[in-house]
Design a protein around this motif. Structure first.
Motif, PDB file in Angstrom:
ATOM      1  N   GLY A  43       0.810  -1.211   0.000  1.00 37.31           N
ATOM      2  CA  GLY A  43       0.000   0.000   0.000  1.00 37.31           C
ATOM      3  C   GLY A  43       0.840   1.257   0.000  1.00 37.31           C
ATOM      4  N   GLN A  44       0.172   2.379  -0.180  1.00 29.62           N
ATOM      5  CA  GLN A  44       0.830   3.675  -0.141  1.00 29.62           C
ATOM      6  C   GLN A  44      -0.115   4.679   0.493  1.00 29.62           C
ATOM      7  N   VAL A  45       0.406   5.405   1.472  1.00 29.55           N
ATOM      8  CA  VAL A  45      -0.366   6.453   2.122  1.00 29.55           C
ATOM      9  C   VAL A  45       0.376   7.759   1.904  1.00 29.55           C
ATOM     10  N   SER A  46      -0.260   8.723   1.263  1.00 26.56           N
ATOM     11  CA  SER A  46       0.398   9.963   0.869  1.00 26.56           C
ATOM     12  C   SER A  46       1.640   9.605   0.062  1.00 26.56           C
ATOM     13  N   SER A  47       2.801  10.111   0.477  1.00 26.55           N
ATOM     14  CA  SER A  47       4.017   9.867  -0.294  1.00 26.55           C
ATOM     15  C   SER A  47       4.720   8.580   0.110  1.00 26.55           C
ATOM     16  N   VAL A  48       4.245   7.894   1.154  1.00 27.70           N
ATOM     17  CA  VAL A  48       4.999   6.774   1.729  1.00 27.70           C
ATOM     18  C   VAL A  48       4.482   5.437   1.202  1.00 27.70           C
ATOM     19  N   LYS A  49       5.329   4.738   0.450  1.00 32.63           N
ATOM     20  CA  LYS A  49       5.025   3.383  -0.010  1.00 32.63           C
ATOM     21  C   LYS A  49       5.531   2.395   1.025  1.00 32.63           C
ATOM     22  N   ILE A  50       4.686   1.441   1.410  1.00 32.61           N
ATOM     23  CA  ILE A  50       5.055   0.442   2.414  1.00 32.61           C
ATOM     24  C   ILE A  50       5.402  -0.855   1.692  1.00 32.61           C
ATOM     25  N   THR A  51       6.643  -1.323   1.868  1.00 32.74           N
ATOM     26  CA  THR A  51       7.135  -2.489   1.141  1.00 32.74           C
ATOM     27  C   THR A  51       7.617  -3.545   2.114  1.00 32.74           C
ATOM     28  N   LEU A  52       7.297  -4.803   1.835  1.00 33.26           N
ATOM     29  CA  LEU A  52       7.784  -5.938   2.613  1.00 33.26           C
ATOM     30  C   LEU A  52       8.889  -6.627   1.817  1.00 33.26           C
ATOM     31  N   VAL A  53      10.068  -6.830   2.426  1.00 33.01           N
ATOM     32  CA  VAL A  53      11.228  -7.380   1.724  1.00 33.01           C
ATOM     33  C   VAL A  53      11.842  -8.510   2.530  1.00 33.01           C
ATOM     34  N   LYS A  54      12.178  -9.625   1.855  1.00 30.96           N
ATOM     35  CA  LYS A  54      12.904 -10.721   2.492  1.00 30.96           C
ATOM     36  C   LYS A  54      14.376 -10.593   2.154  1.00 30.96           C
ATOM     37  N   GLY A  55      15.217 -10.443   3.160  1.00 28.63           N
ATOM     38  CA  GLY A  55      16.645 -10.250   2.925  1.00 28.63           C
ATOM     39  C   GLY A  55      17.326  -9.808   4.200  1.00 28.63           C
ATOM     40  N   SER A  56      18.528  -9.271   4.051  1.00 33.13           N
ATOM     41  CA  SER A  56      19.301  -8.812   5.200  1.00 33.13           C
ATOM     42  C   SER A  56      19.163  -7.303   5.338  1.00 33.13           C
TER      43      SER A  56
END
Length: 788
Positions: free
Chosen positions: A397-410
């Motif tokens: 999702g994205q709220v205003s300018s902030v995109k929320i991303t889920l990432v698998k990694g270090s």
């Protein structure tokens, strides 16, 4: 009687009566409709307005003139309020008055513009329905009607209004003889929203180019000019050259639009005069590089960001900066080059795609600094092979300018501006698996920074900021968490508070991306499903409350081998997926501040004592004491009023869109009596109870300094000698000097009377008293009870 729905200009209609909407003072140069009529009819109708209605008119009343040079016999001039709950009734009454007056004078035809649908922001469908319903009622209530034609004229480009009338007219087809040419108009359909997971227009990366040359020769849409606060363009080196190239109109426009000049950090916008650009943005910078380099750098970055956002919001695509501050102000060119590249390259736009950094050939040291910075960045970009992309990258999702991303990694491999690290309160970076990994990747320098800058460590809900060391991030935010306690609301509150503080600190540093690991789920045993939910909610809340922040991405990072957290994240992505949205909805603004104590869903109001010794208590107490004489704080209470807060946030959201690039919100003080606190806690600050005999306008008063509000006149003692004062969030927006008797702020420009200032102050250059006139413009955040 026939009702005609047509497109065109109101001034071109061949009818007996034209209807014109203008300001209450009958200034016929103030808007597109009235300007068109004045242009066609001539100045004689302006003089008739002054003669016939010397004191102006109230909303809904009409002032009659002849048609001047137009072919109509009469023009009915009226004024409407901005859209509100009462505006629909005023609109209906106004339409009835016009129809009745024209019919009583035995005219045969009358033409209305689609009143209210422009700057007044009336909903087009409401206007269409009120128009046709009023005509139906008029026909049914009037005997021997002389009017044979009522024409409603819509600008061809007003597609929303056209579509509204096309949709509504079918509901009245049985009651009215409606002739419509609107069906022939081809309206452009609205853009479809981007599918989830695809790039948004608000994430365009700006291309930054370095050029040696003359700033006045640039052909970009915008040229940035550095000048003095008084906007005397002939007094500065760069601005004088710009003035000579642009012509005297540039100075004249500055004098007209900004008679009080421009404050440090603000942007004054003018046309380009004889330059090739469309606009010139005039800014002024601090002359304090040697005394306060950190503060000067922060202001420089903030001012650049305002320029970029202003251009992007205006739909412009290119902009040229000079080497800011490196001339007379003697800013360090090496540091300026780094900062200017940082800000421009981290900016994400909707359409601004090109930024030129222009260095004059007469400044070889400045040119060398920018050349070196460019070479360094090219080398860094080409060095090493690119890392493999993370195996999981889910945008939820994205709220205003902030995109929320889920990432698998270090967490240490993330290519972001800021990485968040969880560690012990004493900032021992060798004490846990997460912080050990960060220390190994960044190097021992960050441990040394922690010891030097934070010798006493940090508390929960505090953030220690260090450089990124050898990591690719610019900064690392080190935090510490409380021990996990099941069913303890304070644990959740503290966790959300520190995440919120990380996001806020990132925005203050004008960073565009931040990576947050699954904090606390290792040694502290925080349940991963709680952590995921709390981080997501806090990011979403922050984005909704800060639509103009610099953050473009908030990344939640999970280790590939952590199956529990991966499952929790995948569930959040599946269950919490949200349509991408460029601006926060009212629903998103229902989210309560992170510091609030959770309330039941059916509870809308509580007053919560703030515990002495907590960071929250200390923040309020410190702010309160900054200007106060000796005093004792008896208590600090947090006002949690969901209804007032929703109203306040809705207005804040609107101001952040309409007043981009300025400080819209301030934390101010309001002294009061014990009797008034219950009413303020429950209903907010009501301007109807204000004193009418006041200096700067008849609104609600707030002070910059608590010392002013602590006077006995405002903070009245109770029987125990206790006084009370609110720390309030106040939307000050754009302001001007108030005077006695003002009942609302005046227009910013007489030609656009409906675009008024947001508040009145005692002194525009150094405001200490603020007066507001809208009940939703302030929120009573904390009530301080004290003695002095």
């Amino acid at each position: 009687m026939k009702v005609e729905l047509v497109t065109g200009s109101i001034a071109d209609q061949q009818v007996d009566v034209l209807v014109n909407t203008t300001t209450k003072d009958l200034n016929l140069s103030s808007g597109p409709v009235t300007k068109a009529i004045l242009s066609g009819a001539g100045q004689s109708i302006q003089q008739q307005c002054r003669d016939n209605c010397p004191d102006g008119i109230d909303f809904g009343e009409i002032c009659e003139t002849d048609g001047g040079s137009l072919t109509c016999k009469q023009i009915y001039h009226s004024s409407l309020p901005a859209w509100s709950d009462d505006a629909e009734q005023v609109l209906q009454s106004f339409l009835e008055t016009c129809l009745k007056e024209a019919d009583d004078c035995e005219y045969n035809s009358i033409a209305f513009p689609a009143v209210g649908t422009g700057v007044l922001k009336y909903p087009p469908e409401t206007v269409a329905r009120v128009f046709l319903k009023t005509i139906v009622d008029f026909v049914s209530d009037t005997i021997n009607i002389s009017l044979t034609v009522v024409r409603i004229v819509i600008y061809p480009s007003d597609t929303a209004v056209i579509e509204a009338f096309k949709a509504v007219k079918t509901d009245f087809a049985q009651e009215l003889d409606i002739s419509s040419s609107l069906d022939k108009v081809q309206c452009v359909p609205p853009l479809k929203p981007q599918p989830q997971g695809q790039p948004e227009a608000s994430n365009v990366v700006v291309v930054v180019s370095l050029l040696t040359g003359d700033i006045t020769k640039q052909t970009t849409d915008v040229i940035i000019n550095t000048t003095n606060p008084a906007l005397r363009l002939a007094d500065g080196v760069v601005s004088k050259i710009l003035l000579e190239a642009a012509g005297d109109d540039l100075q004249d426009e500055c004098n007209t639009k900004y008679p009080s000049g421009v404050k440090v950090g603000e942007v004054a916008v003018t046309g380009g005069g004889n330059l090739s650009c469309k606009q010139v943005y005039h800014i002024t910078l601090k002359d304090r590089w040697s005394q306060d380099q950190s503060g000067t750098e922060k202001l420089l970055k903030a001012t650049m960001l305002k320029c970029l956002k202003t251009a992007d919001d205006a739909g412009l695509t290119s902009l040229s900066f000079p080497a800011l501050g490196t001339g007379k102000l003697k800013y360090d060119p090496v540091r300026v080059a780094q900062l200017m590249y940082d800000v421009c390259l981290s900016f994400r736009s909707r359409g601004l795609s090109k930024v030129m950094l222009v260095v004059h050939a007469s400044s070889p040291d400045v040119k060398q600094a920018f050349d070196n910075e460019l070479a360094k960045r090219k080398k860094a970009k080409s060095a090493g092979s690119p890392k493999s992309p993370p195996s999981l990258a889910m945008t939820i999702g994205q709220v205003s300018s902030v995109k929320i991303t889920l990432v698998k990694g270090s967490i240490v491999d993330q290519k972001v501006d800021v990485v968040v690290n969880s560690c012990t309160p004493n900032l021992n970076l060798s004490s846990g698996p997460l912080t050990k990994a960060v220390l190994a990747a960044a190097g021992e320098t960050i441990q040394a920074e922690c010891k030097q800058t934070y010798p006493n460590g940090i508390k929960p809900e505090e953030v220690a900021v260090t450089s990124g060391g050898k990591m690719s991030c610019k900064q690392i935010f080190h935090i510490t968490l409380n021990d996990w306690k099941p069913d303890d609301a304070e644990v959740e509150k503290a966790f959300k508070n520190v995440i919120h503080l990380c996001l806020k600190t990132a925005c203050q540093g004008i960073h565009s991306s931040i990576a947050i690991p699954i904090l606390g789920s290792g040694v502290l045993k925080y349940p991963p499903q709680y952590v995921t939910k709390w981080v997501f909610e806090t990011i979403r809340n922050f984005g909704a409350r800060n639509p103009a922040c610099s953050l473009a991405e908030a990344r939640i990072v999970v280790r590939p081998e952590d199956s529990k957290n991966i499952q929790a994240l995948e569930s959040a992505g599946a269950g919490g997926a949200r349509p991408v949205s460029a601006t926060p909805s009212i629903a998103e603004n229902l989210l309560c501040p992170p510091e609030w104590t959770p309330m039941a869903h059916d509870t809308y109001f509580e007053v919560i004592p703030v515990t002495p010794g907590t960071q929250e208590y200390q923040d309020v107490a410190t702010h309160f004491g900054q200007s106060m004489r000796p005093h004792t704080i008896v208590s600090i209470e947090r006002v949690q009023n969901r209804t007032l807060y929703i109203q306040y946030m809705a207005m804040k959201q609107r101001l952040e869109v309409e007043r981009r690039g300025i400080q819209n919100e301030r934390m101010l003080w309001h002294g009061t009596s014990e009797d008034a606190t219950i009413n303020i806690n429950m209903r907010g600050f009501n301007r109807n109870f204000c004193n009418k005999n006041v200096m700067y306008g008849e609104g609600v008063y707030f002070a910059l300094n608590s010392k002013y509000s602590a006077q006995d006149t405002y903070s009245k003692k109770d029987q125990q000698g206790h006084k009370r004062m609110y720390q309030a969030q106040v939307l000050t927006g754009e302001f001007t000097t108030g005077t006695k008797g003002m009942r609302h702020p005046p227009p910013k420009d007489p030609s656009t009377p409906h675009d008024a200032f947001d508040c009145l102050v005692n002194n525009v250059s150094n405001p200490e008293i603020f007066v507001i006139f809208h009940d939703a413009q302030a929120y009573p955040a904390y009530l301080v009870t004290f003695t002095d």
